[in-house]
Enzyme design. Structure first.
Site, PDB file in Angstrom:
ATOM      1  N   ASP A  62       0.133  -8.123   1.958  1.00 29.71           N
ATOM      2  CA  ASP A  62       0.634  -7.003   2.756  1.00 29.71           C
ATOM      3  C   ASP A  62       1.491  -6.112   1.842  1.00 29.71           C
ATOM      4  O   ASP A  62       2.584  -6.489   1.431  1.00 29.71           O
ATOM      5  CB  ASP A  62       1.475  -7.581   3.899  1.00 29.71           C
ATOM      6  CG  ASP A  62       1.980  -6.510   4.853  1.00 29.71           C
ATOM      7  OD1 ASP A  62       2.051  -5.329   4.441  1.00 29.71           O
ATOM      8  OD2 ASP A  62       2.302  -6.874   5.996  1.00 29.71           O
ATOM      9  N   HIS A  63       0.993  -4.932   1.582  1.00 32.84           N
ATOM     10  CA  HIS A  63       1.662  -4.070   0.608  1.00 32.84           C
ATOM     11  C   HIS A  63       2.982  -3.502   1.132  1.00 32.84           C
ATOM     12  O   HIS A  63       3.754  -2.900   0.390  1.00 32.84           O
ATOM     13  CB  HIS A  63       0.721  -2.936   0.179  1.00 32.84           C
ATOM     14  CG  HIS A  63       0.981  -2.431  -1.213  1.00 32.84           C
ATOM     15  ND1 HIS A  63       2.246  -2.321  -1.731  1.00 32.84           N
ATOM     16  CD2 HIS A  63       0.129  -2.044  -2.194  1.00 32.84           C
ATOM     17  CE1 HIS A  63       2.160  -1.841  -2.971  1.00 32.84           C
ATOM     18  NE2 HIS A  63       0.892  -1.677  -3.280  1.00 32.84           N
ATOM     19  N   ARG A  64       3.290  -3.716   2.408  1.00 32.30           N
ATOM     20  CA  ARG A  64       4.593  -3.276   2.899  1.00 32.30           C
ATOM     21  C   ARG A  64       5.704  -3.976   2.108  1.00 32.30           C
ATOM     22  O   ARG A  64       6.752  -3.408   1.852  1.00 32.30           O
ATOM     23  CB  ARG A  64       4.754  -3.593   4.393  1.00 32.30           C
ATOM     24  CG  ARG A  64       3.926  -2.708   5.297  1.00 32.30           C
ATOM     25  CD  ARG A  64       4.149  -3.099   6.742  1.00 32.30           C
ATOM     26  NE  ARG A  64       3.824  -4.505   6.984  1.00 32.30           N
ATOM     27  CZ  ARG A  64       4.108  -5.164   8.094  1.00 32.30           C
ATOM     28  NH1 ARG A  64       4.743  -4.562   9.083  1.00 32.30           N
ATOM     29  NH2 ARG A  64       3.768  -6.424   8.238  1.00 32.30           N
ATOM     30  N   VAL A  65       5.457  -5.264   1.803  1.00 34.19           N
ATOM     31  CA  VAL A  65       6.481  -6.011   1.067  1.00 34.19           C
ATOM     32  C   VAL A  65       6.011  -6.533  -0.274  1.00 34.19           C
ATOM     33  O   VAL A  65       6.821  -6.765  -1.163  1.00 34.19           O
ATOM     34  CB  VAL A  65       7.042  -7.188   1.903  1.00 34.19           C
ATOM     35  CG1 VAL A  65       7.981  -6.695   2.972  1.00 34.19           C
ATOM     36  CG2 VAL A  65       5.936  -8.009   2.528  1.00 34.19           C
TER      37      VAL A  65
ATOM     38  N   PRO B  74      -0.940  -3.010   5.798  1.00 27.73           N
ATOM     39  CA  PRO B  74      -1.761  -2.350   4.784  1.00 27.73           C
ATOM     40  C   PRO B  74      -2.006  -3.361   3.664  1.00 27.73           C
ATOM     41  O   PRO B  74      -1.052  -3.837   3.045  1.00 27.73           O
ATOM     42  CB  PRO B  74      -0.879  -1.196   4.303  1.00 27.73           C
ATOM     43  CG  PRO B  74       0.506  -1.563   4.694  1.00 27.73           C
ATOM     44  CD  PRO B  74       0.480  -2.626   5.745  1.00 27.73           C
TER      45      PRO B  74
END
Lengths: 448, 324
Positions: free
Chosen positions: A420-423, A250
């Site tokens: 990457d908005h996961r991290v 994402p």
């Protein structure tokens, strides 16, 4: 003794390769070390050298076909030398079962890899029970047409087989194994296909298909205005990687304008001392420095784990005529600007020549992609997995800005960071970009 | 012929054996007060006062106590409530019940029956739905049975109680409610532990199963028959020691083998059958062995996922047609 030519395994992840081109024809003399053929993998196209002196005796896998690594694709040897068992199908088949379909297998360009279960000398897949029955009846399994699952010879094939029955009442249409297979798959009667040279080859079949298709009235209109082309290996790889990335990460893209006044001056100073570096080189250097301070931008994600990389392998996207590759500069954070500059040039050259060593395409930790030369002002690049961020570089343009309450003209370059908005949370990405800006607007900081 | 449920059939077996042998008694959780959570012990406490014993919630004691009672001369039937709970008393099963006769050089015997209701009953989730027979067919010293219909349920249970060795009796929770023909007592044919039954003859493929898996086997055979494919259907009934001869003879006739069970396919009971056929009758196989079982995952609670977890007759039909 003849030497096998195998599909090479170029790198750990390669499982299959497509013959791009045979650089030699059957009968040509080849010297050890000479380019024999080129292979297209999902990453790039490589030339493969001959491993021995000799004559190219036989090509088993023609250009355009894909086979697994280590598959036998041809033979090198002394002029006139017989090719070992399994490849020299014609004489063996003719002697053994003149009437069997296998007899149609001829030596020349018969693509054995695509072949039938009946190529003489090849393993014939059969069920244990079918084998038992064939042995009892003294039948050669290779002569028995298979009708079982996955083309396996099953008991009923053996039971319904009589050696006499194998001799066709009417002369069968002679066809190459590939043509037979394709015809069977598409449900085409080979009798309808005109052979250009004696027996029906795959090309005859393709012509037949093209002709019959043209006759179909409804497809005529569109057929002329559209063109269907299979993807190249590189295109398939790009398609797969980009889709995978889009599904995995994402992303959020952040844009920030950099005042390049100082950077331009810095570059001029270097130039005055005969050190020529590109803005890409400078970006590699400065962004690498920033990455060492922002480990979250230089990591990868696996399951629920974050893998922090204590090194920066800076990927630089290189556009090619037919696609794109991203070789990386290993340990970019530890290299000098001149080292980086030389390496970027070399990698780009190798990439354009299709000679990138596979290891240069692995292990990147971050990527820079520059579209500035096209005047692009902002874009949202797709992350090069398994990395977690990519920096898009845009055009540098003189813009009117306000400094100390007064309008002035400054060279401004936008950076577009996709993360990457996961991290990478928004604040982290923003701080990173801010740090890149600060470094680039104050080049002296690179030493700090 | 009269029709009774699987549950009633097991109750009948219990009553008849308790009548016949005064040393037979039952113990487990909620048996006397509740009649068993699936009603399989209903009425027994009144018929045989003092011989249906409720225990505390301790599987360790239930099996350990059963082993002790068997050593002392009784013929106990102990109940696990749910087969899933055997994990609690694994030492009693693995090292005591299964090994004592051997360790004592045959001087002691363990005529114990361990009853274990198993299988997917709908929404039982991962800890109350399992089929765990595979663990126990790996243990020398215990016999493992898993009947598929009311008549077998009765006859197999009677055989188990009369057996001088420990028998693990898996009874499927869904099958409890199913009815089937069970002859009157005088017409009964005793069951011999270790024997499979060819339930339906055929020439094209052998389908082997047991317990609830037989429903898939039978339904698949019916569907195949509509297309003129004759499946031979074998009910193993006993999983250890299993009836190799019956299966091998059938495979030699049909040349194709399809195995199905509700338990997890990996390392499942049917794996042993597949391996044995490959070892001893490979040359008779005219198709790869087909094997159907549960995926290698805990049993999901969500009904939609539980549905995906199950094996269906269509799976077998499709597979079999694919290798014909």
């Amino acid at each position: 003794m003849a030497t096998e030519v195998l599909m090479p395994k170029l790198g750990l992840t390669m499982t299959e390769g497509t013959i791009d081109e045979w650089k030699k024809n059957v009968g040509d003399t080849v010297k050890k070390g000479e380019i024999l053929f080129s292979v297209e993998t999902d990453k790039l196209t490589n030339d493969v050298e001959a491993e021995a002196d000799g004559v190219l005796l036989k090509i088993l896998v023609p250009a355009g076909e894909t086979v697994a690594c280590k598959t036998l694709i041809g033979w090198l040897g002394a002029e006139g030398e017989a090719v070992p068992d399994g490849a020299g199908a014609a004489p063996a088949a003719a002697a053994e079962a003149p009437a069997a379909p296998a007899a149609a297998v001829s030596a020349a360009a018969a693509p054995a890899a695509a072949g039938t279960a009946h190529a003489a000398g090849a393993y014939v897949p059969a069920t244990p029970y079918a084998k038992k029955l064939a042995k009892e009846k003294g039948f050669d399994l290779a002569a028995i047409p298979a009708t079982g699952y996955k083309g396996v010879v099953v008991a009923r094939d053996v039971l319904g087989f009589t050696p006499a029955a194998a001799a066709p009442a009417a002369p069968a249409v002679k066809a190459s194994p590939l043509a037979e297979k394709v015809a069977a798959d598409l449900g085409i009667d080979l009798k309808d296909v005109k052979a250009a040279h004696g027996r029906v080859l795959a090309e005859d079949l393709l012509r037949y298909i093209a002709e019959t298709r043209e006759k179909a009235p409804d497809s005529e209109a569109t057929a002329e205005r559209e063109e269907v082309k299979p993807m190249s290996g590189m295109r398939k790889a790009i398609a797969k990687n980009m889709q995978n990335s889009h599904m995995t990460s994402p992303t959020v893209t952040f844009n920030l304008g950099i005042d390049m006044t100082e950077m331009k001056r810095y570059r001029e100073q270097l130039k005055a001392k005969e050190i020529k570096v590109s803005y890409t080189d400078l970006l590699v250097k400065f962004v690498s420095k920033a990455l060492t301070e922002f480990p979250l931008l230089n990591c990868s994600v696996e399951d629920n784990k974050i893998i922090y990389k204590h090194y920066v392998n800076m990927g630089v996207a290189v556009a090619l005529d037919n696609g794109l590759v991203v070789p990386n500069i290993t340990d970019a954070d530890k290299k000098s600007l001149t080292e980086i500059s030389a390496e970027v040039k070399e990698l780009a050259k190798q990439a354009r020549e299709g000679k990138l060593p596979p290891e240069k395409l692995r292990g990147g930790t971050f990527t820079i992609t520059n579209l500035g030369m096209y005047g692009i002002e902002s874009f949202s690049p797709i992350i090069n997995q398994p990395e977690v961020a990519i920096l898009g570089v845009n055009t540098m343009e003189d813009k009117v800005v306000v400094r100390n309450g007064e309008m002035c003209i400054r060279p401004i370059m936008n950076l577009s960071l996709t993360a990457d908005h996961r991290v990478v949370d928004g604040s982290v990405a923003a701080q990173f970009l801010q740090r890149v800006k600060s470094l680039m607007e104050n080049p002296a900081l690179i030493l700090a | 012929m009269r029709k009774i449920t699987f549950s009633e059939a097991t109750r009948e077996a219990m009553a008849e054996e308790m009548e016949k042998y005064p040393e037979v008694f039952v113990m487990g959780e909620d048996l006397a007060r509740q009649g068993g959570i699936f009603g399989q012990f209903k009425g027994l406490p009144d018929e045989f006062p003092g011989r249906v014993i409720d225990t505390p919630i301790s599987e360790t004691f239930i099996v350990g106590g059963g082993v002790g009672a068997a050593l002392g001369g009784a013929r106990p039937v102990v109940d696990m409530h749910f087969a899933d709970f055997i994990g609690v008393c694994m030492d009693e099963v693995l090292n005591q019940m299964a090994k004592i006769r051997y360790m004592f050089g045959g001087q002691a015997k363990i005529p114990l029956v361990l009853r274990a209701p198993d299988g997917l009953a709908g929404g039982g989730a991962a800890q109350h739905s399992q089929s765990v027979e595979s663990f126990f067919i790996h243990i020398p010293g215990i016999k493992v049975v898993a009947p598929s219909n009311p008549y077998d349920a009765k006859m197999v249970l009677k055989a188990a109680i009369e057996c001088d060795d420990p028998v693990l009796y898996f009874e499927n929770k869904v099958l409890y409610k199913e009815t089937g023909e069970v002859p009157e007592k005088e017409d009964e044919v005793p069951y011999e532990i270790g024997k499979a039954r060819v339930e339906r003859e055929g020439k094209d493929v052998t389908i082997v199963s047991y317990s609830i898996g037989m429903k898939n086997a039978r339904a698949a055979a019916d569907q195949l028959a509509k297309d003129g494919i004759q499946a031979e259907v074998i009910d193993l009934i006993t999983l250890s020691p299993w009836d190799k001869e019956t299966v091998l003879n059938s495979v030699k006739k049909t040349h194709r083998l399809c195995l199905v069970s509700e338990c997890v396919k990996q390392g499942g009971a049917m794996a042993e059958v597949a391996a044995t056929v490959a070892e001893e009758a490979l040359e008779y196989l005219d198709a790869p062995i087909l094997r159907y079982g549960a995926p290698f995952t805990p049993i999901p609670f969500a009904p939609t996922l539980e549905k995906l977890y199950r094996v269906y007759p269509d799976d077998l039909v499709k597979g079999i047609k694919g290798v014909l």
